[in-house]
Design an enzyme around this catalytic site. Sequence first.
Site, PDB file in Angstrom:
ATOM      1  CB  VAL A  12       4.954   0.184   4.080  1.00 31.42           C
ATOM      2  CG1 VAL A  12       6.207   0.907   4.533  1.00 31.42           C
ATOM      3  CG2 VAL A  12       3.829   0.362   5.097  1.00 31.42           C
ATOM      4  CG  PHE A  65      -6.564  -4.275  -1.749  1.00 31.55           C
ATOM      5  CD1 PHE A  65      -5.401  -4.317  -0.992  1.00 31.55           C
ATOM      6  CD2 PHE A  65      -7.653  -5.011  -1.337  1.00 31.55           C
ATOM      7  CE1 PHE A  65      -5.333  -5.097   0.156  1.00 31.55           C
ATOM      8  CE2 PHE A  65      -7.598  -5.791  -0.186  1.00 31.55           C
ATOM      9  CZ  PHE A  65      -6.434  -5.831   0.551  1.00 31.55           C
ATOM     10  CD  GLU A 115      -0.581   1.453  -3.784  1.00 38.76           C
ATOM     11  OE1 GLU A 115      -1.036   1.213  -4.893  1.00 38.76           O
ATOM     12  OE2 GLU A 115      -0.536   2.595  -3.299  1.00 38.76           O
TER      13      GLU A 115
HETATM   14 MO1  MOS Z   1      -4.108   1.969  -4.198  1.00 37.09          MO
HETATM   15  S1  MOS Z   1      -4.235   1.059  -6.010  1.00 37.09           S
HETATM   16  O1  MOS Z   1      -3.625   3.501  -4.704  1.00 37.09           O
HETATM   17  O2  MOS Z   1      -5.467   1.922  -3.273  1.00 37.09           O
END
Ligand code: MOS
Length: 777
Positions: free
Chosen positions: A742, A282, A744
């Site tokens: 897909v 994340f 984010e």
């Molecule tokens: Mo994401 S915040 O670019 O892993």
Amino acid sequence: MSLPEDAKQLIQGAVQGLMGKAVALAPDSWIPGGKPDPLIRHQHGHIGKPVTRVDGPLKVAGKAPFAAEFPIQAMAYAAVAHSTIARGKILTLDVAGAEAAPGVIAVMTYRNAPRLKAPPVFLSDPKAASGDNLPVMQDEEIHWNGQPIAVIVAETQEQADHAKSLVRATYEVAPAVTDIEVAKAKGTKQGVFMGQPLHNAIGDAEEALAAAPVTVDAHYTSPGHNHNAIELHAVTAYWQDGALRLHDATQAVAHTAWTMAQMFGVDEKQIVVTSPFVGGGFGGKTLWQHQVLAAGAARLTERPVRLVLSRESVYRMVGGRAPTQQRVALGADRDGTLKALIHSGVTPKTATNVMPEPFILPARSAYAAETMLLDVQIVELDMLANTFMRAPGESVGTFGLESALDELAHALAVDPIELRLRNEPDKDPTLGLPFSSRNIDEAWRAGAERFGWSRRNPVPGATRDGEWWVGVGCATATYPYYRMPGGAARLTLTREGHAIVDIAAHEMGMGTATAQTQVIAERLGLPLEAVTFNYGDSSLPGLVLAGGSQQTASIGASVIAAHRALVKELLKLAGNDSVLAGLDPDEVGGQDAGLAALDDPDRHETYASILARAGRQTIMVEAEPPMPLETQHWSMHSHGAMFCEVRVNAVTGEVRVSRFLGSFDCGRILNAKTAASQFRGGIIMGLGLALMEETQFDPRKGRIMNPSLAEYHVPVQMDVPQIDVMWTDIPDPHAPMGAHGVGEIGITGTGAAVANAVFNATGKRVRDLPITLDKLL
Ligand code: MOS
């Protein structure tokens, strides 16, 4: 002379800006994606199928090794002690008790840690991976509340954890800036993101706002958020003959290897980072101090060291999303045409990182307002470096922007979907570039139909079911298409028709390995079983970040390049005796375990036949894709339309999300099963953002007060309703495979969709995240 990081980035950005103008004006055919990927035309192959995860059996059998699961002889275990002040110097550091505790091998502090260079901060070099550029355990200086002051290495984890509690420190406290309001009073600075000022102005937006017949002018806030991947940050480190081996949980194997090499002053090739499985990243699983400390402790103790951060240590050492204070002001004609769009505000960062939360990004391309003013100002605090967290910018930026759109729709008495469609731009409003692919109107139409939007009662507080208010809301989701430079892939084909692709990419649970196996099989005309996708190892080719939702495009472009090189070689080997003789690499594609002419599939020869005739067992190629100029030639984004139904308890103020639908326009979907999981996962994280996630930061001491999942709440099973997802599946002609990221987009728009549903249910507009029950009573 050494320039500050911001200034270097601005200069870089200006050069890129000039290049960007030339790229924008170049003919399509000069640009990667100018000719559509032939795979877009394949309709009946592996692409789009809901293929089950190739690593599923390994995972359910417990045989997928995560970073803390590599068995190593003579392993030692580490734990970290943290500072309790925000700024100052360590005055005394008493580790005698810890050293004397059972099982303790060594206690590492600034006094005995290996001498290291400061880490190159992310973006300071294409290969830099560090969350900030602070030295790691090199002196008495304390830069944030929670900074590691000692690493205890012991024979067992329990012994390390116990000894950690025996470390005693006193400090000479220096004045620290830990309060946003205090910092703001001293003035703010322009935020700079990826080398560009977070500032756009079109016309005089304040004047247009003042003249507009209908306006909304409101402030929205979002709190800090901490990373809470289920897999804790973990690393296993050992040195052998001067080389470092790191089993890490990371989104950036090659970046991590290079950055660590700079710090330890060894050759890049002397550090190998493997990360075959990651339990969620994340944006948080980049290079923080723990990998460096583990490697340092391994060198100090001459033992392999495993460091699994406790949940509290993750909060103290791994940056999260910074809070935001946003103003969104919209001015419109009575028919809803936007005359002014203002999105501005303040967010804190540290002086040692390059990541102001860029909450204006969605407003840059969302609506065709006549005038615009977009601006992010920053203040610098003495705190743990903030960082990227799923859809940085868009996740909280869409909360402000899309809440304001809803407020405007209410003021105008226009349907909120209709208001958005009336302001749909025909080109990118701030860049002036054409959109590569934008079918958001179709996502709205299909989503509204599936959700039953027409049954909505537009009157707030008008629908009641017993003691529950019921309401629905919607919001736009948006996230850019990125492709970062540096990709490369090695492709090996055997006479038996087996293809092996090697690339230093990552599987954090998204389904990368599965979707890429499909893509490679499709491109080569092979069954899935005939493809091996190797990744998660810094010694493989390519510099691929599993971030920015760009891995799919990045790997895709690398595989296209490698495939083209392979086809060239194969055509050469096939020679004049082949039915393929005379064909150009662009005129053939993979089909039925061989090559075939694209316009005449009967002109076909198998790989086995070509290699056998050439007397070859295998053929191996390695290639790099072109620079990602497509992102400066077209405006490229994933899009979505989010629909939410909530029930708000009239007695307790409790909010339950009862229904959610995400209707997406993200180009061609490569795997219906893993993509749906990505969409759902993003939406679930968005529900956390909407209703519960909040880092409690004490502005007096700069200390995070809720460093555990008991006090920092994320959605659990009972918080998550049935989440429905759907997609247009319209390929972007200018993206590899026609696909957009897909990973984010699901978190974007979700916060506003919930807030807008809460308003529809109760008539109460909550502009401060999270929407907790106290704000509804
Ligand atoms: Mo994401 S915040 O670019 O892993």
